[in-house]
Design a protein around this motif. Sequence first.
Motif, PDB file in Angstrom:
ATOM      1  N   VAL A  51      -3.206  -0.858  -5.101  1.00 42.05           N
ATOM      2  CA  VAL A  51      -4.068  -0.755  -3.928  1.00 42.05           C
ATOM      3  C   VAL A  51      -5.510  -0.973  -4.368  1.00 42.05           C
TER       4      VAL A  51
ATOM      5  N   GLY B 114       4.807  -2.928   3.382  1.00 39.78           N
ATOM      6  CA  GLY B 114       5.350  -1.633   2.991  1.00 39.78           C
ATOM      7  C   GLY B 114       6.785  -1.394   3.431  1.00 39.78           C
TER       8      GLY B 114
ATOM      9  N   ALA C 222      -3.128   1.581   3.131  1.00 41.29           N
ATOM     10  CA  ALA C 222      -1.700   1.379   3.335  1.00 41.29           C
ATOM     11  C   ALA C 222      -1.139   2.157   4.518  1.00 41.29           C
TER      12      ALA C 222
ATOM     13  N   ARG D  26      -8.149  -1.445  -9.261  1.00 39.92           N
ATOM     14  CA  ARG D  26      -6.938  -1.243  -8.455  1.00 39.92           C
ATOM     15  C   ARG D  26      -6.278   0.058  -8.895  1.00 39.92           C
TER      16      ARG D  26
ATOM     17  N   GLY E  20      -9.668  -3.722  -0.052  1.00 40.24           N
ATOM     18  CA  GLY E  20      -8.449  -3.832   0.737  1.00 40.24           C
ATOM     19  C   GLY E  20      -8.693  -3.546   2.208  1.00 40.24           C
ATOM     20  N   HIS E  21      -7.669  -3.638   2.981  1.00 41.88           N
ATOM     21  CA  HIS E  21      -7.734  -3.440   4.425  1.00 41.88           C
ATOM     22  C   HIS E  21      -8.077  -2.004   4.785  1.00 41.88           C
TER      23      HIS E  21
ATOM     24  N   SER F  98       2.013  -6.473   9.118  1.00 40.50           N
ATOM     25  CA  SER F  98       2.027  -5.681   7.897  1.00 40.50           C
ATOM     26  C   SER F  98       0.925  -6.143   6.971  1.00 40.50           C
ATOM     27  N   TYR F  99       0.211  -5.187   6.407  1.00 42.43           N
ATOM     28  CA  TYR F  99      -0.849  -5.555   5.470  1.00 42.43           C
ATOM     29  C   TYR F  99      -0.289  -5.822   4.084  1.00 42.43           C
ATOM     30  N   GLN F 100       0.514  -4.895   3.578  1.00 47.66           N
ATOM     31  CA  GLN F 100       1.057  -5.049   2.232  1.00 47.66           C
ATOM     32  C   GLN F 100       2.575  -5.158   2.205  1.00 47.66           C
TER      33      GLN F 100
ATOM     34  N   TYR G 136       3.131   0.036  -6.343  1.00 51.59           N
ATOM     35  CA  TYR G 136       2.306  -1.132  -6.085  1.00 51.59           C
ATOM     36  C   TYR G 136       0.836  -0.797  -6.231  1.00 51.59           C
TER      37      TYR G 136
END
Length: 122
Positions: free
Chosen positions: A75, A113, A85, A63, A80-81, A109-111, A73
């Motif tokens: 990633v 943000g 981000a 990460r 991940g997606h 929203s994925y994370q 944060y």
Amino acid sequence: RYGDVLVVQVLSRGMEEMSAVVLDLLQEAISPAAVVARNDSPVRKMEGLPQEKKLLAGKLPARIEITEGDRRYLVDVMEGHKTGAYLDQRENRIRAREYARGRVLDCFSYQGGFTLQVSAKA
């Protein structure tokens, strides 16, 4: 670009044929710690290309810690997606803090943000 890690995505055969040249140019210009290919989009099938995720160069931590505004944060660029981000929205997420009032619904929203930035206001 996530700190000193680059994530690339090639969707067409023409760019696939130039990808080694592009990788060399990126390494020369930026000297990243790692370059990751996130070529797992289904659209590659239409070009006769395989879907794949792979490390192209360097060493990649599991990460990567990034900073956006005053928020930090993690990633995961490999699992991940997509390419992560939605980096084109960085400024919008940071700016949303100035306009938000009360509770915020961060849809699709994925994370989270936007929520992360707005919650920094509290």
